[in-house]
Design a protein around this motif. Structure first.
Motif, PDB file in Angstrom:
ATOM      1  N   VAL A 102       7.879  13.253   6.528  1.00 13.06           N
ATOM      2  CA  VAL A 102       9.035  13.277   7.432  1.00 13.06           C
ATOM      3  C   VAL A 102      10.184  14.053   6.793  1.00 13.06           C
ATOM      4  O   VAL A 102      10.847  14.874   7.448  1.00 13.06           O
ATOM      5  N   LEU A 103      10.423  13.817   5.504  1.00 12.80           N
ATOM      6  CA  LEU A 103      11.474  14.559   4.802  1.00 12.80           C
ATOM      7  C   LEU A 103      11.173  16.056   4.791  1.00 12.80           C
ATOM      8  O   LEU A 103      12.074  16.883   4.977  1.00 12.80           O
ATOM      9  N   GLY A 104       9.906  16.404   4.569  1.00 14.76           N
ATOM     10  CA  GLY A 104       9.527  17.807   4.531  1.00 14.76           C
ATOM     11  C   GLY A 104       9.700  18.499   5.870  1.00 14.76           C
ATOM     12  O   GLY A 104      10.182  19.640   5.940  1.00 14.76           O
ATOM     13  N   VAL A 105       9.305  17.834   6.944  1.00 11.87           N
ATOM     14  CA  VAL A 105       9.465  18.410   8.287  1.00 11.87           C
ATOM     15  C   VAL A 105      10.951  18.517   8.642  1.00 11.87           C
ATOM     16  O   VAL A 105      11.389  19.498   9.260  1.00 11.87           O
ATOM     17  N   THR A 106      11.736  17.521   8.242  1.00  5.30           N
ATOM     18  CA  THR A 106      13.186  17.574   8.480  1.00  5.30           C
ATOM     19  C   THR A 106      13.805  18.750   7.744  1.00  5.30           C
ATOM     20  O   THR A 106      14.681  19.450   8.277  1.00  5.30           O
ATOM     21  N   VAL A 148       5.079  24.257  -1.157  1.00  6.41           N
ATOM     22  CA  VAL A 148       6.033  23.398  -0.453  1.00  6.41           C
ATOM     23  C   VAL A 148       5.301  22.228   0.205  1.00  6.41           C
ATOM     24  O   VAL A 148       5.724  21.071   0.105  1.00  6.41           O
ATOM     25  N   VAL A 149       4.187  22.526   0.858  1.00  2.96           N
ATOM     26  CA  VAL A 149       3.411  21.488   1.554  1.00  2.96           C
ATOM     27  C   VAL A 149       2.888  20.456   0.560  1.00  2.96           C
ATOM     28  O   VAL A 149       2.957  19.245   0.799  1.00  2.96           O
ATOM     29  N   TYR A 150       2.375  20.915  -0.578  1.00  2.00           N
ATOM     30  CA  TYR A 150       1.825  19.985  -1.565  1.00  2.00           C
ATOM     31  C   TYR A 150       2.893  19.053  -2.126  1.00  2.00           C
ATOM     32  O   TYR A 150       2.638  17.860  -2.339  1.00  2.00           O
ATOM     33  N   PHE A 151       4.080  19.594  -2.368  1.00  2.00           N
ATOM     34  CA  PHE A 151       5.172  18.730  -2.842  1.00  2.00           C
ATOM     35  C   PHE A 151       5.595  17.745  -1.753  1.00  2.00           C
ATOM     36  O   PHE A 151       6.022  16.631  -2.050  1.00  2.00           O
ATOM     37  N   ASP A 152       5.464  18.149  -0.485  1.00  3.81           N
ATOM     38  CA  ASP A 152       5.792  17.253   0.627  1.00  3.81           C
ATOM     39  C   ASP A 152       4.718  16.189   0.856  1.00  3.81           C
ATOM     40  O   ASP A 152       4.945  15.254   1.628  1.00  3.81           O
ATOM     41  N   GLN A 153       3.560  16.333   0.226  1.00  2.00           N
ATOM     42  CA  GLN A 153       2.516  15.311   0.289  1.00  2.00           C
ATOM     43  C   GLN A 153       2.568  14.389  -0.929  1.00  2.00           C
ATOM     44  O   GLN A 153       1.619  13.662  -1.203  1.00  2.00           O
ATOM     45  N   LYS A 154       3.669  14.443  -1.635  1.00  2.00           N
ATOM     46  CA  LYS A 154       3.864  13.654  -2.853  1.00  2.00           C
ATOM     47  C   LYS A 154       5.193  12.922  -2.718  1.00  2.00           C
ATOM     48  O   LYS A 154       6.196  13.524  -2.352  1.00  2.00           O
ATOM     49  N   TYR A 155       5.213  11.620  -3.008  1.00  2.00           N
ATOM     50  CA  TYR A 155       6.428  10.825  -2.838  1.00  2.00           C
ATOM     51  C   TYR A 155       6.989  10.410  -4.189  1.00  2.00           C
ATOM     52  O   TYR A 155       6.328   9.716  -4.964  1.00  2.00           O
ATOM     53  N   TRP A 156       8.178  10.895  -4.490  1.00  2.00           N
ATOM     54  CA  TRP A 156       8.945  10.468  -5.652  1.00  2.00           C
ATOM     55  C   TRP A 156      10.396  10.801  -5.386  1.00  2.00           C
ATOM     56  O   TRP A 156      10.734  11.343  -4.319  1.00  2.00           O
ATOM     57  N   THR A 215       0.845  -1.199   0.000  1.00  2.00           N
ATOM     58  CA  THR A 215       0.000   0.000   0.000  1.00  2.00           C
ATOM     59  C   THR A 215       0.878   1.246   0.000  1.00  2.00           C
ATOM     60  O   THR A 215       1.778   1.381   0.835  1.00  2.00           O
ATOM     61  N   PRO A 216       0.629   2.191  -0.911  1.00  2.00           N
ATOM     62  CA  PRO A 216       1.571   3.294  -1.136  1.00  2.00           C
ATOM     63  C   PRO A 216       1.514   4.438  -0.133  1.00  2.00           C
ATOM     64  O   PRO A 216       2.406   5.282  -0.125  1.00  2.00           O
ATOM     65  N   LEU A 217       0.476   4.488   0.722  1.00  2.00           N
ATOM     66  CA  LEU A 217       0.333   5.643   1.609  1.00  2.00           C
ATOM     67  C   LEU A 217       1.534   5.802   2.540  1.00  2.00           C
ATOM     68  O   LEU A 217       1.873   6.922   2.936  1.00  2.00           O
ATOM     69  N   ILE A 218       2.198   4.705   2.895  1.00  2.00           N
ATOM     70  CA  ILE A 218       3.363   4.792   3.777  1.00  2.00           C
ATOM     71  C   ILE A 218       4.447   5.691   3.183  1.00  2.00           C
ATOM     72  O   ILE A 218       5.158   6.386   3.909  1.00  2.00           O
ATOM     73  N   THR A 219       4.543   5.696   1.850  1.00  2.00           N
ATOM     74  CA  THR A 219       5.545   6.554   1.219  1.00  2.00           C
ATOM     75  C   THR A 219       5.186   8.025   1.383  1.00  2.00           C
ATOM     76  O   THR A 219       6.063   8.882   1.463  1.00  2.00           O
TER      77      THR A 219
END
Length: 467
Positions: A98-102, A133-141, A88-92
């Motif tokens: 986490v990367l965004g907050v860091t 910034v937030v929207y890109f942090d809600q996207k995993y690639w 399931t992809p939501l974990i990514t």
């Protein structure tokens, strides 16, 4: 817990801690519904699943510009996450948060140490609250690591002036560029120029450390190139040969527009929009077009910083100016097409500028500027809280279930149609949240990653996912 309590009681950390909580809350807000899962995410997921199902060493990751293949580290990371979540992809998405907050914390720590506490707080607050910034942090690639990597390489170069061992750290980080996104390759040029103008003496021991650190990270790509006639390393030549075939968007004019529009969108996005539209690099007609006064505001910030004597007299501000100029220049002269997400590594660096200008401003402007920053952040938070999730993971899971309720256990074929949201990862989502189709229009792109799952049989139903 005692250590955590002590940290909260330390007044110097109260405001950064509050901003960090805001950053985390905004990125987690409706994440299960808003999480973007499209063709890029599907490609990465299938690559990672090929390792999960049958572990084997891979030497390259996803393809990039001009058929340059990135390194496999991001694919291994994705494989680990999908193994934990059973596909399931939501974990990514949570990992991207986490990367965004860091990165938000890194903006404060780097800004505070190099440019001053006020500059660090202002830049951190903006990075925490701005919708783009937030929207890109809600996207995993693979691009998800770019902002943090950009900050870390910038910091390493600032420290290399007093301690050349930081160049070894920089070389290690620079190697990671080839596993994430090539938009940060320009940092290699920045490093060479910075070593020269700062008169950093690189002895043999340091040079050896630089080479070893870089080669350790880059080595998988060397293995691939060795067995494929150095096809990856010859990419720049192919790119130059294909320049004449580039589309109109590859011209300097459109690129200048992209820079101006993207930096303006960084500071303002309209409320009540679909968050997935704002980060859709392939189709931009439904994205926010910023008002002219915001363009002037952003342009003014850049000009004030670049044409200030204080900028070029300070070591750290000089490096920041040099980095931003080189970033923009390489963006403009790149012979192929470019997109807004190529600038995600510039965003945290650019947000240092308002913090620096406020730090060095007069008392009158220093009292007024927090009001402007707070207004920008309030507008940003409003946009985030009112954003729609029409193309997010939540709606897609519901649609998968609705389809299965209709077709039952009958075999089916899958295809998708639309203007902007065409390739939306539907086959992977049906495989995870429902059943695999007999065949799909995705097979022509990714079928080589799951050949045993393509039956070729005709389905009783043909399912068309229409935008």
């Amino acid at each position: 817990m005692p250590m955590f309590t002590k940290l909260i009681r330390n007044r110097r950390w109260v405001r950064p801690f509050i901003i960090l909580v805001i950053a985390l809350g905004l990125r987690l807000y409706q994440l299960p519904s808003r999480f973007v899962f499209g063709v890029d995410e599907e490609y990465q997921a299938y690559l990672a699943q090929s390792i999960v199902k049958n572990f084997h060493l891979i030497w390259i990751g996803v393809g990039s510009t001009a058929d340059f293949y990135l390194g496999p580290l991001w694919t291994y990371l994705t494989a680990g996450l999908l193994w934990l979540s059973k596909g399931t992809p939501l974990i990514t998405g949570y990992f991207s948060v986490v990367l965004g907050v860091t990165a938000t914390l890194a903006v404060f720590l780097i800004g505070k140490k190099i440019f001053g506490k006020r500059a660090g707080l202002v830049s951190m607050l903006l990075y925490a609250c701005l919708p783009l910034v937030v929207y890109f942090d809600q996207k995993y690639w693979n691009v998800s690591l770019v902002p943090l990597l950009s900050l870390m390489m910038f910091y390493a170069l600032t420290q290399a002036v007093s301690n050349r061992k930081w160049l070894v750290v920089f070389a290690f980080l620079f190697g990671l560029v080839f596993h994430t996104h090539l938009s940060l390759v320009f940092f290699g040029l920045v490093a060479l120029v910075w070593i020269w103008i700062s008169k950093i003496k690189v002895n043999k021991k340091t040079m050896l450390g630089i080479l070893v650190a870089f080669l350790i990270i880059y080595s998988p790509l060397l293995v691939f190139d060795y067995y494929h006639r150095w096809s990856n390393l010859s990419t720049p030549l192919r790119l130059l040969n294909d320049t004449g075939k580039a589309d109109v968007s590859a011209g300097v004019g459109p690129k200048l527009y992209t820079i101006g529009n993207s930096l303006s969108r960084l500071f303002y996005l309209a409320p009540y929009q679909n968050s997935a539209d704002e980060t859709n690099w392939g189709c931009t007609y439904s994205q926010t077009k910023t008002p002219i006064f915001i363009n002037l505001f952003v342009g003014g910030l850049l000009l004030l910083f670049m044409f200030s004597k204080k900028t070029w007299s300070g070591k750290s501000t000089k490096l920041l100016a040099l980095t931003i100029l080189t970033y923009l220049l390489t963006f403009l002269i790149f012979p192929g097409s470019v997109y807004e997400y190529y600038l995600t590594g510039l965003f945290p660096l650019f947000l240092f500028i308002p913090g620096i200008l406020i730090e060095r401003s007069s008392n009158v402007f220093r009292k007024l500027s927090p009001v402007i920053v707070v207004i920008i952040c309030i507008l940003g938070i409003r946009t985030i809280l009112t954003a729609k999730a029409d193309y997010g993971l939540g709606v897609k899971k519901e649609l998968v279930q609705e389809v299965l309720d209709i077709i039952g256990n009958e075999p089916f074929e899958l295809k998708s149609e639309g203007m902007c949201h065409i390739a939306e990862g539907w086959r992977y989502l049906f495989s995870v949240y429902g059943r695999k189709p007999e065949k799909s229009d995705t097979d022509r792109m990714f079928g080589w990653l799951y050949p045993d799952e393509i039956t070729g049989k005709a389905g009783t139903y043909q399912v068309i996912m229409q935008e």
